[in-house]
Write a protein that holds these residues in place. Structure first.
Motif: not given
Length: 241
Positions: A106-113, A142-148, A181-184, A189-198
């Motif tokens: 997540i860190r390296i790929h998010g930073s790269k974007i 791919g990293s976000l899929r693994l995260f979920e 500017g990238l809406d990840v 929906p699962k990632l969005s719901a987790w973000r809202d909880r956090v």
């Protein structure tokens, strides 16, 4: 002497330390280090952290670098609620598992974007080849899929029912490409719901305060003095292109 924390909230690890300290009412003196102006290379900061990175802390005569180490130190010293860094062996292991994995994912790929989509073309004035951007987007996806699938699964938070350092580190990293500017969160929906909880657990005001700079990065890019980054340009291009 008060605890000093050296931060630039454009930095993901700095945001995690800032949120953790503020959320847990840990008293500290905010020492701003402007990364884009090269203040991490000033002589005085070198005495705090020879690695020339933020975040860093100075607690009396004790100095410490690396965000995860800092948050664990603060959790132990100030006796923060157990859910942040759980005493239970297996629950803590889940937290450490994520913290160990995320550096190369997540860190390296998010930073790269963030750099390929915003900083390099808009500030450094260098075109980014389409194949480089496409590859970076694929890696992040791919990293976000693994995260979920692996780390979040069907739990409210990474370590189970309560927020932990793992969620805090995850959210600041996942928000980084949003600043470019990238809406990840779109179509996740699962990632969005987790973000809202956090966000709710951190507190909306604190979450928004910590992310104000990064979410305004596109406007910031229009007025930043690119000459201050010119010395770092060859190094940045070698790293990301």
């Amino acid at each position: 002497m008060p605890l000093e924390i050296y931060l630039d909230l454009f930095s993901q690890p700095c945001r995690s330390v800032y949120i953790f300290a503020k959320k847990n009412n840990i008293p500290f003196e905010f020492k701003k280090i402007r990364l884009f102006e090269g203040e991490q290379y000033q002589e005085e900061f070198g005495k705090i952290n020879v690695l020339r990175k933020v975040p860093a802390i100075k607690d009396g005569d004790f100095t410490l670098a690396e965000s995860v180490a800092i948050m664990i130190y603060l959790a132990d010293k100030y006796g923060t609620p157990d859910h942040w860094y759980p005493a239970d062996l297996q629950t803590r292991a889940r937290v450490v598992e994520y913290l160990s994995w995320q550096h190369s994912a997540i860190r390296i790929h998010g930073s790269k974007i963030f750099w390929l989509k915003l900083m390099i073309p808009k500030i450094l004035g260098t075109d980014v080849p389409k194949e480089k951007m496409d590859s970076a987007l694929e890696d992040l996806d791919g990293s976000l899929r693994l995260f979920e699938e692996k780390f979040l699964q069907d739990k409210p938070f990474i370590a189970g029912q309560k927020i932990s350092l793992a969620d805090l580190v995850a959210i600041v990293e996942i928000m980084q490409p949003v600043g470019a500017g990238l809406d990840v969160f779109k179509d996740r929906p699962k990632l969005s719901a987790w973000r809202d909880r956090v966000r709710a657990e951190i507190g909306n005001d604190l979450f928004d305060e910590a992310h104000q700079n990064i979410l305004g990065a596109q406007d910031m890019a229009k007025c930043i003095d690119s000459s201050k980054l010119e010395i770092f340009k060859p190094r940045i291009l070698k790293l990301f292109l």
